[in-house]
Scaffold this active site. Structure first.
Site, PDB file in Angstrom:
ATOM      1  N   CYS A   9       0.867  -1.189   0.000  1.00 31.41           N
ATOM      2  CA  CYS A   9       0.000   0.000   0.000  1.00 31.41           C
ATOM      3  C   CYS A   9       0.902   1.237   0.000  1.00 31.41           C
ATOM      4  O   CYS A   9       2.100   1.130  -0.308  1.00 31.41           O
ATOM      5  CB  CYS A   9      -0.978  -0.007   1.178  1.00 31.41           C
ATOM      6  N   ASN A  12       2.334   1.433   4.286  1.00 32.60           N
ATOM      7  CA  ASN A  12       2.640   0.161   4.971  1.00 32.60           C
ATOM      8  C   ASN A  12       2.382   0.250   6.478  1.00 32.60           C
ATOM      9  O   ASN A  12       3.079  -0.368   7.287  1.00 32.60           O
ATOM     10  CB  ASN A  12       4.086  -0.321   4.693  1.00 32.60           C
ATOM     11  N   CYS A  14      -1.351   0.870   7.410  1.00 35.80           N
ATOM     12  CA  CYS A  14      -2.789   0.609   7.571  1.00 35.80           C
ATOM     13  C   CYS A  14      -3.251  -0.639   6.814  1.00 35.80           C
ATOM     14  O   CYS A  14      -3.605  -1.643   7.421  1.00 35.80           O
ATOM     15  CB  CYS A  14      -3.617   1.808   7.122  1.00 35.80           C
ATOM     16  N   ARG A  15      -3.260  -0.583   5.474  1.00 37.56           N
ATOM     17  CA  ARG A  15      -3.870  -1.666   4.689  1.00 37.56           C
ATOM     18  C   ARG A  15      -2.972  -2.880   4.488  1.00 37.56           C
ATOM     19  O   ARG A  15      -3.402  -4.019   4.734  1.00 37.56           O
ATOM     20  CB  ARG A  15      -4.311  -1.115   3.316  1.00 37.56           C
ATOM     21  N   SER A  16      -1.747  -2.674   3.987  1.00 35.14           N
ATOM     22  CA  SER A  16      -0.927  -3.863   3.674  1.00 35.14           C
ATOM     23  C   SER A  16      -0.511  -4.669   4.909  1.00 35.14           C
ATOM     24  O   SER A  16      -0.400  -5.901   4.807  1.00 35.14           O
ATOM     25  CB  SER A  16       0.267  -3.512   2.779  1.00 35.14           C
ATOM     26  N   ASP A 122      -8.089   3.895   1.320  1.00 36.19           N
ATOM     27  CA  ASP A 122      -7.127   4.287   2.342  1.00 36.19           C
ATOM     28  C   ASP A 122      -7.888   4.780   3.573  1.00 36.19           C
ATOM     29  O   ASP A 122      -8.597   5.786   3.494  1.00 36.19           O
ATOM     30  CB  ASP A 122      -6.260   5.410   1.759  1.00 36.19           C
TER      31      ASP A 122
END
Ligand code: 4NP
Length: 151
Positions: A9, A12, A14-16, A122
């Site tokens: 993301c 690195n 929050c999402r990934s 995001d």
């Protein structure tokens, strides 16, 4: 053969990190799952507290992960490189060293909705419900990815 998957993301944090933790939890230990960001803002940091909290709520511990930035050697190491949104896709493709590397890069939700290029939004500037939404999207798609790479 052990398959290696990299989740990417922007930050690195929050999402990934969620994608890494969720997919790891669905696979046997011999599969390598890692994550990285296209940006370097948060290198060395733990995931965002809100990502840690939502993962914990669903029984996944991501608290020990450390943020890093994607490098060109990742295109050699990993078999699949999944990005969260179109912006990540552009940034990752821009540093892919060759055609073989480019073919490893996939928009993650295309595993469930082929060719639609739908995005994992995001959640950084939003509230906790955004993190919960991201978790559910990633849990669903990681189920499909785990089934595919175990097959
Ligand atoms: P991520 O979210 O890409 O899911 O980790 C973000 C985290 C941090 C920032 C942007 C997005 N940031 O601008 O610091």
């Amino acid at each position: 053969m052990s398959v290696k998957v990299l989740m990417v993301c922007l930050g690195n944090i929050c999402r990934s990190p969620l994608a890494e933790g969720i997919l790891k939890a669905k696979l046997p230990n011999n599969y390598i799952v890692d994550s990285a960001g296209t940006a370097n803002y948060h290198v060395g940091s733990a995931p965002d507290k809100r990502s840690i909290a939502v993962a914990k709520k669903f029984g996944v511990d991501i608290s020990q992960q450390k943020c890093r930035q994607i490098t060109t050697s990742d295109f050699e190491t990993f078999d699949y490189i999944y990005v969260m949104d179109t912006s990540n896709y552009k940034n990752v493709m821009a540093i892919a060293p060759n055609e073989e590397a480019k073919q490893k890069v996939k928009v993650i939700l295309n595993e469930l909705h082929p060719n639609k290029n739908l995005e994992v939004p995001d959640p950084y500037y939003g509230e906790m419900d955004g993190f919960e939404h991201v978790y559910k999207l990633l849990d669903e798609v990681c189920e499909a990815i785990a089934a595919k790479i175990k097959a």
